[in-house]
Design a protein around this motif. Structure first.
Motif, PDB file in Angstrom:
ATOM      1  N   ASP A   1     -15.588  49.227 -39.464  1.00  0.00           N
ATOM      2  CA  ASP A   1     -14.378  48.924 -38.701  1.00  0.00           C
ATOM      3  C   ASP A   1     -13.943  47.481 -38.943  1.00  0.00           C
ATOM      4  OD1 ASP A   1     -14.193  51.438 -37.654  1.00  0.00           O
ATOM      5  OD2 ASP A   1     -14.898  50.896 -35.653  1.00  0.00           O
ATOM      6  N   GLU A   2     -14.924  46.578 -38.926  1.00  0.00           N
ATOM      7  CA  GLU A   2     -14.602  45.163 -39.121  1.00  0.00           C
ATOM      8  C   GLU A   2     -14.029  44.923 -40.522  1.00  0.00           C
ATOM      9  OE1 GLU A   2     -16.157  42.695 -41.160  1.00  0.00           O
ATOM     10  OE2 GLU A   2     -14.899  41.109 -40.310  1.00  0.00           O
ATOM     11  N   GLN A   3     -14.597  45.595 -41.534  1.00  0.00           N
ATOM     12  CA  GLN A   3     -14.085  45.443 -42.900  1.00  0.00           C
ATOM     13  C   GLN A   3     -12.650  45.944 -43.003  1.00  0.00           C
ATOM     14  OE1 GLN A   3     -15.161  48.371 -45.685  1.00  0.00           O
ATOM     15  NE2 GLN A   3     -14.790  47.133 -47.516  1.00  0.00           N
ATOM     16  N   ARG A   4     -12.400  47.136 -42.457  1.00  0.00           N
ATOM     17  CA  ARG A   4     -11.055  47.705 -42.549  1.00  0.00           C
ATOM     18  C   ARG A   4     -10.040  46.856 -41.796  1.00  0.00           C
ATOM     19  NH1 ARG A   4     -11.949  54.016 -41.138  1.00  0.00           N
ATOM     20  NH2 ARG A   4     -13.521  53.115 -39.739  1.00  0.00           N
ATOM     21  N   LEU A   5     -10.402  46.396 -40.600  1.00  0.00           N
ATOM     22  CA  LEU A   5      -9.467  45.597 -39.809  1.00  0.00           C
ATOM     23  C   LEU A   5      -9.191  44.252 -40.493  1.00  0.00           C
ATOM     24  CD1 LEU A   5      -7.882  45.810 -37.201  1.00  0.00           C
ATOM     25  CD2 LEU A   5      -9.826  44.796 -35.990  1.00  0.00           C
ATOM     26  N   ARG A   6     -10.218  43.671 -41.086  1.00  0.00           N
ATOM     27  CA  ARG A   6     -10.047  42.405 -41.790  1.00  0.00           C
ATOM     28  C   ARG A   6      -9.134  42.580 -43.005  1.00  0.00           C
ATOM     29  NH1 ARG A   6     -14.903  41.886 -43.216  1.00  0.00           N
ATOM     30  NH2 ARG A   6     -14.666  42.215 -45.460  1.00  0.00           N
ATOM     31  N   LEU A   7      -9.353  43.643 -43.765  1.00  0.00           N
ATOM     32  CA  LEU A   7      -8.531  43.894 -44.942  1.00  0.00           C
ATOM     33  C   LEU A   7      -7.105  44.264 -44.557  1.00  0.00           C
ATOM     34  CD1 LEU A   7     -11.093  45.852 -47.157  1.00  0.00           C
ATOM     35  CD2 LEU A   7     -10.226  43.540 -47.545  1.00  0.00           C
ATOM     36  N   TYR A   8      -6.957  45.019 -43.473  1.00  0.00           N
ATOM     37  CA  TYR A   8      -5.613  45.347 -42.994  1.00  0.00           C
ATOM     38  C   TYR A   8      -4.821  44.079 -42.692  1.00  0.00           C
ATOM     39  CZ  TYR A   8      -2.010  46.177 -39.503  1.00  0.00           C
ATOM     40  OH  TYR A   8      -0.835  46.138 -38.809  1.00  0.00           O
ATOM     41  N   ARG A   9      -5.422  43.180 -41.918  1.00  0.00           N
ATOM     42  CA  ARG A   9      -4.717  41.956 -41.542  1.00  0.00           C
ATOM     43  C   ARG A   9      -4.396  41.108 -42.772  1.00  0.00           C
ATOM     44  NH1 ARG A   9      -8.769  41.287 -36.447  1.00  0.00           N
ATOM     45  NH2 ARG A   9      -7.448  42.238 -34.857  1.00  0.00           N
ATOM     46  N   PHE A  10      -5.336  41.062 -43.725  1.00  0.00           N
ATOM     47  CA  PHE A  10      -5.081  40.315 -44.951  1.00  0.00           C
ATOM     48  C   PHE A  10      -3.911  40.929 -45.720  1.00  0.00           C
ATOM     49  CE2 PHE A  10      -5.647  39.645 -49.491  1.00  0.00           C
ATOM     50  CZ  PHE A  10      -5.808  38.268 -49.573  1.00  0.00           C
ATOM     51  N   GLY A  11      -3.927  42.237 -45.890  1.00  0.00           N
ATOM     52  CA  GLY A  11      -2.856  42.911 -46.619  1.00  0.00           C
ATOM     53  C   GLY A  11      -1.521  42.786 -45.915  1.00  0.00           C
ATOM     54  N   ARG A  12      -1.526  42.952 -44.597  1.00  0.00           N
ATOM     55  CA  ARG A  12      -0.285  42.809 -43.816  1.00  0.00           C
ATOM     56  C   ARG A  12       0.327  41.430 -44.018  1.00  0.00           C
ATOM     57  NH1 ARG A  12      -1.713  42.019 -37.860  1.00  0.00           N
ATOM     58  NH2 ARG A  12      -2.266  40.000 -38.788  1.00  0.00           N
TER      59      ARG A  12
ATOM     60  N   MET B   1       2.310  50.914 -38.860  1.00  0.00           N
ATOM     61  CA  MET B   1       1.004  50.401 -39.270  1.00  0.00           C
ATOM     62  C   MET B   1       0.833  50.467 -40.781  1.00  0.00           C
ATOM     63  SD  MET B   1      -2.735  51.910 -38.252  1.00  0.00           S
ATOM     64  CE  MET B   1      -4.223  51.409 -39.121  1.00  0.00           C
ATOM     65  N   ARG B   2       1.346  51.523 -41.407  1.00  0.00           N
ATOM     66  CA  ARG B   2       1.127  51.747 -42.826  1.00  0.00           C
ATOM     67  C   ARG B   2       2.277  51.311 -43.730  1.00  0.00           C
ATOM     68  NH1 ARG B   2      -1.810  54.973 -39.964  1.00  0.00           N
ATOM     69  NH2 ARG B   2      -3.732  55.907 -40.767  1.00  0.00           N
ATOM     70  N   VAL B   3       3.474  51.229 -43.211  1.00  0.00           N
ATOM     71  CA  VAL B   3       4.660  51.121 -44.049  1.00  0.00           C
ATOM     72  C   VAL B   3       5.196  49.694 -44.090  1.00  0.00           C
ATOM     73  CG1 VAL B   3       6.965  52.012 -44.493  1.00  0.00           C
ATOM     74  CG2 VAL B   3       5.233  53.498 -43.458  1.00  0.00           C
ATOM     75  N   PHE B   4       5.405  49.199 -45.314  1.00  0.00           N
ATOM     76  CA  PHE B   4       6.001  47.886 -45.541  1.00  0.00           C
ATOM     77  C   PHE B   4       7.180  48.069 -46.493  1.00  0.00           C
ATOM     78  CE2 PHE B   4       1.726  47.248 -44.201  1.00  0.00           C
ATOM     79  CZ  PHE B   4       1.733  46.091 -43.427  1.00  0.00           C
ATOM     80  N   SER B   5       8.371  47.668 -46.056  1.00  0.00           N
ATOM     81  CA  SER B   5       9.598  47.859 -46.823  1.00  0.00           C
ATOM     82  C   SER B   5      10.152  46.507 -47.252  1.00  0.00           C
ATOM     83  CB  SER B   5      10.643  48.607 -45.989  1.00  0.00           C
ATOM     84  OG  SER B   5      10.145  49.869 -45.576  1.00  0.00           O
ATOM     85  N   ARG B   6      10.567  46.410 -48.503  1.00  0.00           N
ATOM     86  CA  ARG B   6      11.058  45.140 -49.026  1.00  0.00           C
ATOM     87  C   ARG B   6      12.430  44.839 -48.442  1.00  0.00           C
ATOM     88  NH1 ARG B   6      13.142  43.649 -54.245  1.00  0.00           N
ATOM     89  NH2 ARG B   6      12.637  45.719 -55.062  1.00  0.00           N
ATOM     90  N   ILE B   7      12.565  43.675 -47.850  1.00  0.00           N
ATOM     91  CA  ILE B   7      13.823  43.268 -47.213  1.00  0.00           C
ATOM     92  C   ILE B   7      14.914  43.149 -48.264  1.00  0.00           C
ATOM     93  CG2 ILE B   7      14.948  41.401 -45.925  1.00  0.00           C
ATOM     94  CD1 ILE B   7      12.168  40.826 -44.676  1.00  0.00           C
ATOM     95  N   GLY B   8      16.107  43.677 -47.919  1.00  0.00           N
ATOM     96  CA  GLY B   8      17.240  43.604 -48.823  1.00  0.00           C
ATOM     97  C   GLY B   8      17.341  44.756 -49.798  1.00  0.00           C
ATOM     98  N   THR B   9      16.574  45.827 -49.557  1.00  0.00           N
ATOM     99  CA  THR B   9      16.606  46.990 -50.439  1.00  0.00           C
ATOM    100  C   THR B   9      16.990  48.232 -49.645  1.00  0.00           C
ATOM    101  OG1 THR B   9      14.298  47.642 -50.084  1.00  0.00           O
ATOM    102  CG2 THR B   9      14.723  45.969 -51.761  1.00  0.00           C
TER     103      THR B   9
ATOM    104  N   TYR C   1      -3.031  52.264 -46.474  1.00  0.00           N
ATOM    105  CA  TYR C   1      -3.770  53.278 -45.725  1.00  0.00           C
ATOM    106  C   TYR C   1      -5.208  52.836 -45.486  1.00  0.00           C
ATOM    107  CZ  TYR C   1      -0.179  56.851 -46.608  1.00  0.00           C
ATOM    108  OH  TYR C   1       0.986  57.584 -46.635  1.00  0.00           O
ATOM    109  N   PRO C   2      -5.707  52.925 -44.238  1.00  0.00           N
ATOM    110  CA  PRO C   2      -7.144  52.719 -44.042  1.00  0.00           C
ATOM    111  C   PRO C   2      -7.906  53.919 -44.591  1.00  0.00           C
ATOM    112  CG  PRO C   2      -6.132  53.422 -41.982  1.00  0.00           C
ATOM    113  CD  PRO C   2      -5.014  53.254 -42.979  1.00  0.00           C
ATOM    114  N   LEU C   3      -9.042  53.664 -45.209  1.00  0.00           N
ATOM    115  CA  LEU C   3      -9.870  54.761 -45.699  1.00  0.00           C
ATOM    116  C   LEU C   3     -10.508  55.484 -44.516  1.00  0.00           C
ATOM    117  CD1 LEU C   3     -11.199  56.228 -48.120  1.00  0.00           C
ATOM    118  CD2 LEU C   3     -13.081  54.582 -47.929  1.00  0.00           C
ATOM    119  N   TYR C   4     -10.396  56.800 -44.519  1.00  0.00           N
ATOM    120  CA  TYR C   4     -11.105  57.653 -43.571  1.00  0.00           C
ATOM    121  C   TYR C   4     -12.064  58.535 -44.358  1.00  0.00           C
ATOM    122  CZ  TYR C   4      -8.196  56.703 -39.429  1.00  0.00           C
ATOM    123  OH  TYR C   4      -7.578  56.125 -38.351  1.00  0.00           O
ATOM    124  N   VAL C   5     -13.225  58.799 -43.784  1.00  0.00           N
ATOM    125  CA  VAL C   5     -14.170  59.750 -44.369  1.00  0.00           C
ATOM    126  C   VAL C   5     -14.222  60.957 -43.445  1.00  0.00           C
ATOM    127  CG1 VAL C   5     -16.565  60.188 -44.998  1.00  0.00           C
ATOM    128  CG2 VAL C   5     -15.508  58.000 -45.564  1.00  0.00           C
TER     129      VAL C   5
END
Length: 460
Positions: free
Chosen positions: A268-279, A292-300, A246-250
């Motif tokens: 914005d630049e920090q969040r986008l950079r961290l998003y791409r790194f995490g993705r 955008m938010r959901v990552f599911s483990r393949i084979g489960t 989740y991106p942090l929103y205030v």
């Protein structure tokens, strides 16, 4: 699909997005577009003619042990036993009135269920048992036979609560960790000890729910790729079937907003950079990105146990039955809910009013939003386009008798011109960069009517 009002689609060009982080679109229209109705129709009439064989049940538990600094959900902290007992008493009355309205129109059948909030596991094990009994014995939902999700937190994922949910057949437990780094958790006004988080996750793994989800947040003050990787790797070590980023929103009336109003290109630049790194980190670890938010483990089960697409589409368009203060219900022509707020005094007042609500009032829709063909088109696009599988053009044409690009030419010209959306095998899909900008793409499809209602809503 029923048509109650003439179609009026706005052809005005949307504003060019200037930030990737405009608004999280988890349901359309937003609850701030709802208003207290003058008609307040009977639920027996609201559900007349609806398909009842693929309903989803959502129960909103408006209680938490603490309020995180980023939270703008409808929830109260530290509710005493007399309040939670009164809430469950009222929820049982609401359930009986709702089931009565459904029974008047056929034989309802639930195919999905979720307990959200708030934190449902704020309730004690005995209270959770009673909540399950209400859902099964009053609403008629067979929790042990359907996909059923429950949200929890490190402090409330106790052994007795988790054991109760496992016995009753919960299939997905989602735990809000947000960060495994204690300094970051404090910065987000969510003080928690790493040992408490690990102990809760250990209990969840031992219970062997088919799907374990871990929520993480990026964009916290001082967070870097290195510190974010600490949380990512800690989450991966538990081998969860899902990880949400989740991106942090205030937002207004939240703890972080009271401390500082974050804005500007650097954040914005920090969040986008961290998003791409995490993705990229999760994709390399064997996860599939489904939104955008959901990552599911393949084979489960999170990937391979998906529900039938026709049922899923129906539940996104209509057929959502909500119970509890703050819960929303969706029918084809009307979305309805209770009053809603964020500020602590207003939340407490609304919960008290809910507990005191006469049973007869639960037989009518109160706060609501009237849908028409234009809004249904927008809702359908938002529910499909923002997912990895994309929007099937032929399915849209079957439902609405037109093409999405013809109904919303300005929006699709913008998103295709920015290479955020491409046509692929008869589907309109987000590109990799489009997925990163999903929180800006979603609001492009909001109607003028919804934007007006949201802008005139007074935050409280």
């Amino acid at each position: 699909m029923a048509t109650s009002l003439p179609l009026r689609i706005s052809r005005s060009a949307p504003d060019e997005p200037t930030t990737p982080y405009k608004q999280y679109v988890y349901a359309y229209p937003h609850q701030k577009a709802y208003r207290l109705g003058e008609e307040r129709p009977l639920l027996t009439d609201v559900w007349a003619g609806e398909r009842l064989d693929a309903l989803s049940l959502y129960v909103h538990i408006p209680f938490c042990e603490m309020r995180c600094g980023f939270c703008n959900l409808f929830t109260r902290t530290g509710a005493p036993e007399d309040v939670t007992r009164g809430f469950l008493d009222t929820l049982e009355r609401q359930a009986a009135a709702t089931r009565e309205a459904l029974d008047a129109n056929g034989s309802p059948r639930f195919t999905l269920a979720a307990f959200g909030g708030g934190t449902p596991t704020y309730l004690t094990a005995d209270e959770l048992r009673r909540l399950c009994d209400i859902c099964e014995n009053v609403m008629g939902a067979d929790l042990a036979a359907v996909p059923w999700s429950v949200e929890t937190s490190p402090a409330t994922a106790t052994a007795d609560r988790i054991a109760l949910l496992a016995r009753r057949g919960a299939t997905r437990l989602s735990i809000g960790v947000q960060s495994f780094v204690e300094e970051e958790a404090r910065a987000a006004i969510r003080p928690q000890k790493r040992a408490e988080v690990d102990a809760a996750l250990s209990r969840l793994k031992e219970a062997a729910f088919p799907i374990l989800n871990i929520d993480l947040i990026y964009g916290i003050d001082g967070q870097t790729e290195q510190s974010f990787q600490v949380s990512l790797d800690a989450a991966l070590s538990w081998e969860p079937e899902e990880i949400y980023l989740y991106p942090l929103y205030v937002r207004p009336l939240t703890g972080l907003m009271a401390k500082h109003d974050k804005s500007g290109e650097s954040w914005d630049e920090q969040r986008l950079r961290l998003y791409r790194f995490g993705r990229d980190h999760l994709l390399a670890a064997g996860y599939r990105q489904t939104s955008m938010r959901v990552f599911s483990r393949i084979g489960t089960a999170a990937v391979d146990g998906a529900d039938d697409s026709n049922i899923s589409e129906y539940n996104q368009q209509a057929g959502m039955v909500g119970l509890g203060v703050g819960a929303r219900s969706f029918t084809t022509d009307l979305h309805y809910t209770t009053d809603y707020a964020v500020a602590v005094p207003e939340v407490r007042r609304i919960i008290d009013d809910y507990i005191a609500t006469p049973t007869d009032d639960f037989r009518r829709a109160q706060w609501s939003f009237r849908m028409d063909d234009d809004e249904r088109r927008r809702m359908y696009i938002l529910s499909m386009l923002l997912e990895a599988d994309g929007l099937r053009v032929d399915r849209y044409a079957d439902l609405f008798g037109s093409l999405p690009q013809d109904d919303f030419p300005a929006q699709f010209a913008l998103v295709t011109g920015r290479d955020w959306v491409r046509e692929d095998g008869g589907r309109l899909r987000l590109t990799l960069e489009g997925m990163a900008w999903a929180d800006a793409i979603g609001p492009l499809f909001f109607s003028h009517r919804v934007n007006e209602a949201m802008s005139s809503y007074r935050d409280r």
